[in-house]
Design a protein around this motif. Structure first.
Motif, PDB file in Angstrom:
ATOM      1  N   LEU A  59       0.830  -1.207   0.000  1.00  0.00           N
ATOM      2  CA  LEU A  59       0.000   0.000   0.000  1.00  0.00           C
ATOM      3  C   LEU A  59       0.866   1.259   0.000  1.00  0.00           C
ATOM      4  O   LEU A  59       0.505   2.264  -0.609  1.00  0.00           O
ATOM      5  N   CYS A  60       2.017   1.206   0.677  1.00  0.00           N
ATOM      6  CA  CYS A  60       2.947   2.346   0.642  1.00  0.00           C
ATOM      7  C   CYS A  60       3.371   2.639  -0.786  1.00  0.00           C
ATOM      8  O   CYS A  60       3.372   3.794  -1.231  1.00  0.00           O
ATOM      9  N   ARG A  61       3.727   1.590  -1.510  1.00  0.00           N
ATOM     10  CA  ARG A  61       4.157   1.787  -2.896  1.00  0.00           C
ATOM     11  C   ARG A  61       3.014   2.326  -3.751  1.00  0.00           C
ATOM     12  O   ARG A  61       3.217   3.210  -4.599  1.00  0.00           O
ATOM     13  N   GLU A  62       1.810   1.811  -3.541  1.00  0.00           N
ATOM     14  CA  GLU A  62       0.664   2.279  -4.317  1.00  0.00           C
ATOM     15  C   GLU A  62       0.410   3.768  -4.077  1.00  0.00           C
ATOM     16  O   GLU A  62       0.141   4.526  -5.010  1.00  0.00           O
ATOM     17  N   VAL A  63       0.514   4.188  -2.822  1.00  0.00           N
ATOM     18  CA  VAL A  63       0.303   5.608  -2.493  1.00  0.00           C
ATOM     19  C   VAL A  63       1.357   6.471  -3.182  1.00  0.00           C
ATOM     20  O   VAL A  63       1.045   7.507  -3.784  1.00  0.00           O
ATOM     21  N   ILE A  64       2.620   6.047  -3.114  1.00  0.00           N
ATOM     22  CA  ILE A  64       3.705   6.821  -3.725  1.00  0.00           C
ATOM     23  C   ILE A  64       3.534   6.869  -5.241  1.00  0.00           C
ATOM     24  O   ILE A  64       3.712   7.933  -5.863  1.00  0.00           O
ATOM     25  N   LEU A  65       3.177   5.749  -5.848  1.00  0.00           N
ATOM     26  CA  LEU A  65       2.962   5.731  -7.303  1.00  0.00           C
ATOM     27  C   LEU A  65       1.783   6.613  -7.690  1.00  0.00           C
ATOM     28  O   LEU A  65       1.810   7.282  -8.726  1.00  0.00           O
ATOM     29  N   ASN A  66       0.749   6.637  -6.860  1.00  0.00           N
ATOM     30  CA  ASN A  66      -0.395   7.511  -7.135  1.00  0.00           C
ATOM     31  C   ASN A  66      -0.018   8.989  -7.006  1.00  0.00           C
ATOM     32  O   ASN A  66      -0.694   9.846  -7.565  1.00  0.00           O
ATOM     33  N   HIS A  67       1.058   9.264  -6.290  1.00  0.00           N
ATOM     34  CA  HIS A  67       1.592  10.632  -6.204  1.00  0.00           C
ATOM     35  C   HIS A  67       2.640  10.891  -7.285  1.00  0.00           C
ATOM     36  O   HIS A  67       3.400  11.866  -7.203  1.00  0.00           O
ATOM     37  N   GLN A  68       2.709   9.987  -8.272  1.00  0.00           N
ATOM     38  CA  GLN A  68       3.643  10.127  -9.398  1.00  0.00           C
ATOM     39  C   GLN A  68       5.095  10.117  -8.937  1.00  0.00           C
ATOM     40  O   GLN A  68       5.964  10.765  -9.526  1.00  0.00           O
ATOM     41  N   GLY A  69       5.333   9.391  -7.839  1.00  0.00           N
ATOM     42  CA  GLY A  69       6.675   9.305  -7.292  1.00  0.00           C
ATOM     43  C   GLY A  69       7.247   7.910  -7.407  1.00  0.00           C
ATOM     44  O   GLY A  69       6.756   7.062  -8.160  1.00  0.00           O
ATOM     45  N   ILE A 102      12.171   7.660  -0.883  1.00  0.00           N
ATOM     46  CA  ILE A 102      10.958   8.098  -1.580  1.00  0.00           C
ATOM     47  C   ILE A 102      11.251   9.403  -2.316  1.00  0.00           C
ATOM     48  O   ILE A 102      11.864  10.313  -1.756  1.00  0.00           O
ATOM     49  N   THR A 103      10.799   9.471  -3.540  1.00  0.00           N
ATOM     50  CA  THR A 103      10.890  10.710  -4.317  1.00  0.00           C
ATOM     51  C   THR A 103       9.507  11.038  -4.855  1.00  0.00           C
ATOM     52  O   THR A 103       8.872  10.199  -5.490  1.00  0.00           O
ATOM     53  N   ILE A 104       9.026  12.250  -4.579  1.00  0.00           N
ATOM     54  CA  ILE A 104       7.721  12.678  -5.086  1.00  0.00           C
ATOM     55  C   ILE A 104       7.861  14.061  -5.711  1.00  0.00           C
ATOM     56  O   ILE A 104       8.650  14.878  -5.244  1.00  0.00           O
ATOM     57  N   PRO A 105       7.102  14.342  -6.778  1.00  0.00           N
ATOM     58  CA  PRO A 105       7.170  15.677  -7.390  1.00  0.00           C
ATOM     59  C   PRO A 105       6.532  16.720  -6.478  1.00  0.00           C
ATOM     60  O   PRO A 105       5.600  16.419  -5.719  1.00  0.00           O
ATOM     61  N   ILE A 106       7.042  17.927  -6.577  1.00  0.00           N
ATOM     62  CA  ILE A 106       6.476  19.015  -5.771  1.00  0.00           C
ATOM     63  C   ILE A 106       5.046  19.317  -6.214  1.00  0.00           C
ATOM     64  O   ILE A 106       4.164  19.571  -5.398  1.00  0.00           O
ATOM     65  N   TYR A 107       4.828  19.280  -7.521  1.00  0.00           N
ATOM     66  CA  TYR A 107       3.490  19.532  -8.067  1.00  0.00           C
ATOM     67  C   TYR A 107       2.980  18.273  -8.762  1.00  0.00           C
ATOM     68  O   TYR A 107       3.727  17.599  -9.467  1.00  0.00           O
ATOM     69  N   GLN A 108       1.705  17.982  -8.544  1.00  0.00           N
ATOM     70  CA  GLN A 108       1.083  16.871  -9.244  1.00  0.00           C
ATOM     71  C   GLN A 108       0.640  17.319 -10.637  1.00  0.00           C
ATOM     72  O   GLN A 108       0.069  18.405 -10.788  1.00  0.00           O
ATOM     73  N   LYS A 109       0.914  16.525 -11.654  1.00  0.00           N
ATOM     74  CA  LYS A 109       0.663  16.925 -13.039  1.00  0.00           C
ATOM     75  C   LYS A 109      -0.796  17.239 -13.298  1.00  0.00           C
ATOM     76  O   LYS A 109      -1.127  18.070 -14.121  1.00  0.00           O
ATOM     77  N   SER A 110      -1.683  16.573 -12.598  1.00  0.00           N
ATOM     78  CA  SER A 110      -3.098  16.788 -12.827  1.00  0.00           C
ATOM     79  C   SER A 110      -3.530  18.208 -12.498  1.00  0.00           C
ATOM     80  O   SER A 110      -4.550  18.682 -12.958  1.00  0.00           O
ATOM     81  N   ASN A 111      -2.679  18.904 -11.658  1.00  0.00           N
ATOM     82  CA  ASN A 111      -3.019  20.271 -11.276  1.00  0.00           C
ATOM     83  C   ASN A 111      -2.503  21.321 -12.239  1.00  0.00           C
ATOM     84  O   ASN A 111      -2.797  22.511 -12.123  1.00  0.00           O
ATOM     85  N   ASN A 112      -1.668  20.868 -13.208  1.00  0.00           N
ATOM     86  CA  ASN A 112      -1.138  21.758 -14.227  1.00  0.00           C
ATOM     87  C   ASN A 112      -0.378  22.958 -13.648  1.00  0.00           C
ATOM     88  O   ASN A 112      -0.427  24.068 -14.108  1.00  0.00           O
ATOM     89  N   ASN A 113       0.316  22.678 -12.555  1.00  0.00           N
ATOM     90  CA  ASN A 113       1.077  23.749 -11.919  1.00  0.00           C
ATOM     91  C   ASN A 113       2.515  23.804 -12.366  1.00  0.00           C
ATOM     92  O   ASN A 113       3.242  24.696 -12.008  1.00  0.00           O
ATOM     93  N   GLU A 114       2.906  22.819 -13.127  1.00  0.00           N
ATOM     94  CA  GLU A 114       4.304  22.760 -13.498  1.00  0.00           C
ATOM     95  C   GLU A 114       4.594  23.728 -14.607  1.00  0.00           C
ATOM     96  O   GLU A 114       3.758  23.993 -15.450  1.00  0.00           O
TER      97      GLU A 114
END
Length: 373
Positions: free
Chosen positions: A335-345, A361-373
């Motif tokens: 479940l940890c991996r699933e959560v991180i993958l769902n965060h595009q990390g 763990i590496t996660i992006p600062i902005y999630q792509k779905s938010n179009n903040n990048e």
């Protein structure tokens, strides 16, 4: 422009400069010979002047040809460089597209696996959970009835033979022990079924800009309270290494809290297991840093029992665990991996048996779905 072209052109220009100086000197000698009437020198100097002009014209012609060729070569070189840059850009775009396709394929396979698990699990959870609850409840009720029956037999001990009384008490104790085992395994089954139910939950929740360091501090406080006795008695050190600047990222706070708590509990478990074998200074180190590539890096490292090489590839699989069934269902790391993958990390593990384990763990600062990048 090629080096040999530059050298040839430079040499021709030097020769031209020398010839021009010789022409000027020759004109001066011609004027002096005419002024002082040197006779035959005038004719000789005029001939030399003609030869110098002819040679000068030849050098100029060669220089123009060289400069023209050099210009053509330079233009062609620039053109080739532009074409090379275009090819490199197209190659990079193709490589990025292939990487994106590979990631999309991996994500599709992951979702298909999850969907398959979900389809198999959804129909079984209620069908298994309800009967198991009945088994556990009736085992508890039966244990209470045995207790009452044991008291009744004890009251009638005076009119019973010693052998019958001892046999009855022994049988009741055996039945009570069996019921306890039934209840224990029933509770383990419930834990596993509920873990299966957890797999079905949607983990694509809303994200909120959150300071990862603050998130770590909150979860460390929770762990310190939950395992206060073990941490104090075993003198377990929990170090938090955070940068001075904020480490804010868009995350689902509830899901990331579960990830942090799960990993910290695993680290504590590894330390306590190792402390049963030998004395050492148990340490959990949490490191957070903000990277220039637009990601947040988080590592949780302990110097506990480590992970054997032959099972490293399995630790993120559902229902795989090295802990006893009574302690874990084997879905935490999955479940940890699933959560991180769902965060595009991404989440990876490094470990040495009896030395250390580190989850990175590496996660992006902005999630792509938010179009903040």
């Amino acid at each position: 422009m090629a080096d040999f072209d530059i050298r040839d052109i430079a040499a021709l220009k030097v020769k031209l400069q020398i010839i021009e100086k010789l022409v000027l000197a020759d004109w001066i000698l011609i004027i002096l010979s005419m002024y002082y009437d040197w006779g035959g020198w005038i004719t000789c100097l005029i001939v030399i002047q003609i030869i110098l002009y002819i040679y000068k014209s030849k050098l100029r012609k060669q220089l123009k040809q060289k400069e023209y060729l050099a210009k053509v070569v330079e233009e062609r070189t620039i053109e080739l460089r532009i074409q090379r840059d275009q090819v490199l850009n197209e190659s990079k775009k193709l490589s990025d597209a292939l990487d994106a396709l590979a990631k999309a394929q991996d994500e599709l396979v992951r979702k298909e696996k999850l969907a398959t698990v979900g389809q198999l699990t959804q129909g079984l959870v209620d069908r298994i959970l309800n009967p198991i609850n009945y088994i556990n409840n009736f085992a508890g009720l039966s244990a209470n009835l045995i207790k009452d029956l044991k008291e009744n037999i004890t009251d009638q001990q005076a009119i019973m033979s010693k052998e019958n009384y001892a046999d009855s008490i022994e049988i009741l104790d055996m039945i009570n022990s069996n019921l306890q085992k039934i209840n224990e395994h029933g509770c383990n089954t419930v834990r596993i079924v509920k873990a299966m139910e957890e797999l079905l939950k949607d983990r694509h929740g809303d994200v909120t800009p959150t300071d990862i360091c603050n998130l770590c501090k909150v979860n460390v406080d929770v762990i310190r309270k939950q395992f206060k006795e073990d941490i104090e008695n075993k003198q377990i050190q929990i170090e938090l290494d955070c940068p001075a600047e904020p480490t804010t990222a868009e995350i689902n706070i509830e899901q990331m809290n579960k990830v942090m708590l799960n990993l910290l509990k695993n680290s504590l478990y590894a330390l306590l297991k190792k402390l049963q074998k030998k004395d050492f200074t148990p340490i959990i180190n949490i490191h957070v840093e903000k990277r220039l590539n637009g990601t947040i890096f988080l590592s949780i490292r302990d110097n506990g029992i480590g992970i054997e090489d032959n099972i490293k590839a399995k630790i993120f699989e559902p229902f795989f665990t090295t802990k006893p069934t009574a302690e874990a269902a084997g879905v935490g790391l999955y479940l940890c991996r699933e959560v991180i993958l769902n965060h595009q990390g991404s989440i990876i593990v490094k470990s040495e048996k009896d030395n250390f384990t580190e989850f990175m763990i590496t996660i992006p600062i902005y999630q792509k779905s938010n179009n903040n990048e």
